[in-house]
Design a protein around this motif. Structure first.
Motif, PDB file in Angstrom:
ATOM      1  N   GLN A  83     -24.334  16.235  34.186  1.00  0.00           N
ATOM      2  CA  GLN A  83     -25.679  15.719  33.940  1.00  0.00           C
ATOM      3  C   GLN A  83     -26.714  16.833  34.043  1.00  0.00           C
ATOM      4  O   GLN A  83     -27.642  16.915  33.220  1.00  0.00           O
ATOM      5  CB  GLN A  83     -25.995  14.600  34.941  1.00  0.00           C
ATOM      6  CG  GLN A  83     -25.177  13.334  34.722  1.00  0.00           C
ATOM      7  CD  GLN A  83     -25.448  12.287  35.792  1.00  0.00           C
ATOM      8  OE1 GLN A  83     -26.293  12.473  36.669  1.00  0.00           O
ATOM      9  NE2 GLN A  83     -24.722  11.181  35.732  1.00  0.00           N
ATOM     10  N   ASN A  86     -26.368  19.057  30.979  1.00  0.00           N
ATOM     11  CA  ASN A  86     -26.934  18.402  29.790  1.00  0.00           C
ATOM     12  C   ASN A  86     -28.454  18.420  29.817  1.00  0.00           C
ATOM     13  O   ASN A  86     -29.107  18.603  28.783  1.00  0.00           O
ATOM     14  CB  ASN A  86     -26.431  16.960  29.692  1.00  0.00           C
ATOM     15  CG  ASN A  86     -24.955  16.882  29.333  1.00  0.00           C
ATOM     16  OD1 ASN A  86     -24.411  17.821  28.767  1.00  0.00           O
ATOM     17  ND2 ASN A  86     -24.316  15.770  29.662  1.00  0.00           N
ATOM     18  N   ASP A  91     -29.384  18.376  25.696  1.00  0.00           N
ATOM     19  CA  ASP A  91     -28.510  17.655  24.780  1.00  0.00           C
ATOM     20  C   ASP A  91     -28.838  16.164  24.785  1.00  0.00           C
ATOM     21  O   ASP A  91     -28.001  15.317  25.094  1.00  0.00           O
ATOM     22  CB  ASP A  91     -27.034  17.862  25.164  1.00  0.00           C
ATOM     23  CG  ASP A  91     -26.593  19.298  24.955  1.00  0.00           C
ATOM     24  OD1 ASP A  91     -27.219  19.965  24.129  1.00  0.00           O
ATOM     25  OD2 ASP A  91     -25.629  19.723  25.621  1.00  0.00           O
ATOM     26  N   GLU A  92     -30.083  15.843  24.482  1.00  0.00           N
ATOM     27  CA  GLU A  92     -30.480  14.454  24.397  1.00  0.00           C
ATOM     28  C   GLU A  92     -29.995  13.872  23.068  1.00  0.00           C
ATOM     29  O   GLU A  92     -30.176  14.470  22.015  1.00  0.00           O
ATOM     30  CB  GLU A  92     -32.003  14.324  24.488  1.00  0.00           C
ATOM     31  CG  GLU A  92     -32.561  14.571  25.877  1.00  0.00           C
ATOM     32  CD  GLU A  92     -32.244  13.437  26.837  1.00  0.00           C
ATOM     33  OE1 GLU A  92     -31.847  12.354  26.371  1.00  0.00           O
ATOM     34  OE2 GLU A  92     -32.384  13.637  28.046  1.00  0.00           O
ATOM     35  N   GLN A  93     -29.356  12.750  23.144  1.00  0.00           N
ATOM     36  CA  GLN A  93     -28.848  12.114  21.937  1.00  0.00           C
ATOM     37  C   GLN A  93     -29.970  11.300  21.293  1.00  0.00           C
ATOM     38  O   GLN A  93     -30.553  10.417  21.912  1.00  0.00           O
ATOM     39  CB  GLN A  93     -27.663  11.206  22.256  1.00  0.00           C
ATOM     40  CG  GLN A  93     -27.023  10.591  21.016  1.00  0.00           C
ATOM     41  CD  GLN A  93     -25.819   9.761  21.360  1.00  0.00           C
ATOM     42  OE1 GLN A  93     -25.510   9.587  22.535  1.00  0.00           O
ATOM     43  NE2 GLN A  93     -25.139   9.236  20.360  1.00  0.00           N
ATOM     44  N   MET A  94     -30.244  11.624  20.036  1.00  0.00           N
ATOM     45  CA  MET A  94     -31.274  10.896  19.319  1.00  0.00           C
ATOM     46  C   MET A  94     -30.837   9.446  19.097  1.00  0.00           C
ATOM     47  O   MET A  94     -29.651   9.193  18.828  1.00  0.00           O
ATOM     48  CB  MET A  94     -31.547  11.564  17.963  1.00  0.00           C
ATOM     49  CG  MET A  94     -32.302  12.870  18.071  1.00  0.00           C
ATOM     50  SD  MET A  94     -33.997  12.603  18.606  1.00  0.00           S
ATOM     51  CE  MET A  94     -34.552  14.301  18.780  1.00  0.00           C
ATOM     52  N   PRO A  95     -31.755   8.507  19.197  1.00  0.00           N
ATOM     53  CA  PRO A  95     -31.380   7.114  18.935  1.00  0.00           C
ATOM     54  C   PRO A  95     -30.996   6.919  17.481  1.00  0.00           C
ATOM     55  O   PRO A  95     -31.391   7.697  16.607  1.00  0.00           O
ATOM     56  CB  PRO A  95     -32.662   6.334  19.285  1.00  0.00           C
ATOM     57  CG  PRO A  95     -33.765   7.330  19.162  1.00  0.00           C
ATOM     58  CD  PRO A  95     -33.172   8.656  19.556  1.00  0.00           C
ATOM     59  N   PHE A  96     -30.210   5.910  17.227  1.00  0.00           N
ATOM     60  CA  PHE A  96     -29.767   5.623  15.869  1.00  0.00           C
ATOM     61  C   PHE A  96     -30.916   5.038  15.047  1.00  0.00           C
ATOM     62  O   PHE A  96     -31.706   4.241  15.546  1.00  0.00           O
ATOM     63  CB  PHE A  96     -28.599   4.629  15.865  1.00  0.00           C
ATOM     64  CG  PHE A  96     -27.326   5.195  16.418  1.00  0.00           C
ATOM     65  CD1 PHE A  96     -26.630   6.158  15.725  1.00  0.00           C
ATOM     66  CD2 PHE A  96     -26.852   4.774  17.647  1.00  0.00           C
ATOM     67  CE1 PHE A  96     -25.455   6.679  16.233  1.00  0.00           C
ATOM     68  CE2 PHE A  96     -25.680   5.289  18.168  1.00  0.00           C
ATOM     69  CZ  PHE A  96     -24.977   6.244  17.452  1.00  0.00           C
ATOM     70  N   SER A 444     -36.615  15.008  29.205  1.00  0.00           N
ATOM     71  CA  SER A 444     -35.917  14.507  28.028  1.00  0.00           C
ATOM     72  C   SER A 444     -36.577  15.041  26.765  1.00  0.00           C
ATOM     73  O   SER A 444     -37.811  15.042  26.656  1.00  0.00           O
ATOM     74  CB  SER A 444     -35.930  12.977  28.011  1.00  0.00           C
ATOM     75  OG  SER A 444     -35.255  12.449  29.130  1.00  0.00           O
ATOM     76  N   TYR A 445     -35.745  15.513  25.851  1.00  0.00           N
ATOM     77  CA  TYR A 445     -36.146  16.011  24.525  1.00  0.00           C
ATOM     78  C   TYR A 445     -36.984  17.287  24.593  1.00  0.00           C
ATOM     79  O   TYR A 445     -37.540  17.691  23.571  1.00  0.00           O
ATOM     80  CB  TYR A 445     -36.926  14.937  23.743  1.00  0.00           C
ATOM     81  CG  TYR A 445     -36.151  13.671  23.556  1.00  0.00           C
ATOM     82  CD1 TYR A 445     -35.127  13.578  22.616  1.00  0.00           C
ATOM     83  CD2 TYR A 445     -36.434  12.544  24.330  1.00  0.00           C
ATOM     84  CE1 TYR A 445     -34.407  12.416  22.453  1.00  0.00           C
ATOM     85  CE2 TYR A 445     -35.709  11.366  24.170  1.00  0.00           C
ATOM     86  CZ  TYR A 445     -34.699  11.313  23.235  1.00  0.00           C
ATOM     87  OH  TYR A 445     -33.982  10.150  23.068  1.00  0.00           O
ATOM     88  N   ASN A 448     -35.204  19.770  22.463  1.00  0.00           N
ATOM     89  CA  ASN A 448     -35.310  19.412  21.045  1.00  0.00           C
ATOM     90  C   ASN A 448     -36.641  19.870  20.461  1.00  0.00           C
ATOM     91  O   ASN A 448     -36.700  20.420  19.351  1.00  0.00           O
ATOM     92  CB  ASN A 448     -35.151  17.898  20.875  1.00  0.00           C
ATOM     93  CG  ASN A 448     -33.840  17.381  21.422  1.00  0.00           C
ATOM     94  OD1 ASN A 448     -33.731  17.111  22.609  1.00  0.00           O
ATOM     95  ND2 ASN A 448     -32.835  17.240  20.586  1.00  0.00           N
TER      96      ASN A 448
END
Length: 464
Positions: A83, A86, A91-96, A444-445, A448
């Motif tokens: 964690q 990450n 490495d935040e996963q973008m929402p779908f 977060s992000y 990115n």
């Protein structure tokens, strides 16, 4: 050579001495006392074995408990480390992306066409002498016409006659949009594509179509499919992505032909089907909205073709105003989250109109997020530049969306006059994001946004 009368070699050998068989032992009689002793010894041996096994199992269980506790502690430490890594790597996963464009579909109407029996086309077959050979039953004439339609003979016959009767036109149109048979639906779509092309190329007096669908007919079909015209669409986080298992979940397979037919109609604006500009604008908004339905990912090529035809259907003098209206409609209807990036990216193409529409839509979404007016692009960029990315309460995910929208707006913009000022402000915004967010920022992000800004900053020099 030895004489044949000489004795053989084995005759001089000593005879083999065979030992006498051992005397048979007399069987010992086993008494009950002996059996009882043996049983007691065996039972004692088994009891001792069980005791040893229990002692060993207790030792192993204790060792296992210690190992399980160590493994659980180690696993917890590994999870915490992952964690942290990450968060550091961003490495935040973008929402779908994806919204529910279609709700529950209505039952597809199975309309009857009794007028087919009395049509001049059918009557011409009954009057011919070849009718007995064809064994044509006027009561089952629709089955006969389906065969002609599927084989391409219906198109050949109407082309020869120079006329498509109203009964034939309405029958094939309903098959295209409402038939549950794939082969009939596709054949009807090909039929309409061909007759519209013939009508567009030929003189109006030489080829006639007695009935043409209207925009209301296309809209009624979408309502039957369950298209959500007025209600606010649900985002992908609020709906089940696997809605294909539902019987009533739209759209049906006919949506493929609907999309193709819209492209045909807009390509031939003179066909008197899509006449008012407002109707073409509505269809453009609908086509772009369909890109957000994950059920239609397989129709991306058809959607892009139809989108291109609708965009090019506008007249040169009406396009700038229509482009702005379409952008406003999309920004007011669709959510300003990851889905707005999907909308912008779906407007692909190298033509001037495609670039202009993509830029206008991105700018309208950006203005909606920042709550600014589109008429003043400078204020929008200044507001974006004024965002303090170092603030812990800064929404970095929204900042990422804004950067992506601004990138599409500026890169595809062909109408702005103050490009030098716009690029200067844009460079300032990118530098604030790339230098204002450190590599150790664990929000977060954060990574990115920093990576996005750094990449755009490097390529922004080529945009000036």
């Amino acid at each position: 050579m030895a004489d044949a009368c000489d004795p053989l070699d084995f005759e001089f050998e000593e005879p083999i001495q065979f030992s006498p068989p051992p005397p048979k032992k007399k069987k010992k009689l086993i008494g009950l006392d002996d059996l009882l002793n043996d049983i007691q010894k065996e039972q004692k041996r088994l009891d001792e074995k069980k005791i040893k096994q229990k002692k060993g199992r207790k030792i192993f269980d204790a060792d296992d408990d210690d190992e399980d506790a160590e493994e659980a502690l180690l696993s917890e430490c590994v999870d915490k480390c992952e964690q942290e890594i990450n968060r550091i790597n961003g490495d935040e996963q973008m929402p779908f992306w994806g919204i529910q464009v279609f709700g529950d579909q209505e039952k597809l109407p199975q309309q009857e066409h009794p007028e087919l029996k009395s049509s001049a086309f059918m009557q011409s077959f009954t009057k011919q002498k070849i009718n007995p050979l064809l064994e044509l039953n006027i009561e089952k004439g629709e089955d006969f016409l389906e065969g002609l339609l599927a084989d391409g003979w219906l198109l050949h016959l109407v082309r020869t006659s120079g006329c498509v009767e109203k009964s034939i036109a309405t029958w094939t149109f309903n098959l295209m949009l409402y038939s549950s048979k794939m082969w009939l639906m596709q054949a009807a779509c090909d039929f309409w594509s061909a007759i519209l092309s013939i009508r567009d190329k030929a003189d109006t007096s030489s080829f006639k179509i007695d009935w043409l669908p209207r925009y209301s007919d296309l809209k009624r079909a979408l309502q039957t499919y369950g298209f959500l015209f007025d209600s606010s669409p649900k985002s992908s986080s609020d709906i089940e992505m696997d809605s294909s298992d539902s019987i009533t979940a739209g759209p049906p397979q006919n949506i493929r032909c609907w999309i193709k037919f819209v492209g045909f109609c807009c390509q031939l604006r003179d066909a008197d089907i899509i006449v008012p500009t407002q109707e073409a604008e509505d269809l453009l908004v609908i086509i772009i909205s369909l890109f957000l339905d994950r059920q239609l990912v397989g129709l991306a090529v058809i959607l892009h073709e139809s989108l291109h035809l609708v965009v090019n259907s506008f007249k040169d003098e009406e396009w700038p105003n229509c482009c702005e209206k379409v952008a406003e409609s999309l920004a007011s209807r669709l959510p300003c989250n990851i889905n707005c990036l999907r909308v912008v990216e779906s407007i692909a193409g190298v033509s001037g109109r495609s670039k202009q529409l993509r830029s206008a839509v991105a700018l309208q979404f950006l203005a909606t997020i920042l709550k600014k007016k589109v008429s003043n692009a400078m204020k929008i960029l200044r507001s974006l530049t004024a965002v303090n990315v170092k603030d812990k309460n800064c929404d970095l995910f929204q900042m990422y969306i804004c950067l992506s929208l601004a990138e599409n707006w500026i890169f595809f913009d062909t109408a702005s006059k103050d490009k030098a000022v716009i690029h200067e402000l844009w460079g300032t915004c990118l530098r604030n994001c790339s230098s204002g967010i450190t590599i150790t920022d664990l929000r977060s992000y954060a990574s990115n946004v920093r990576s996005k800004a750094s990449y755009l900053l490097q390529s922004s020099a080529n945009m000036v």
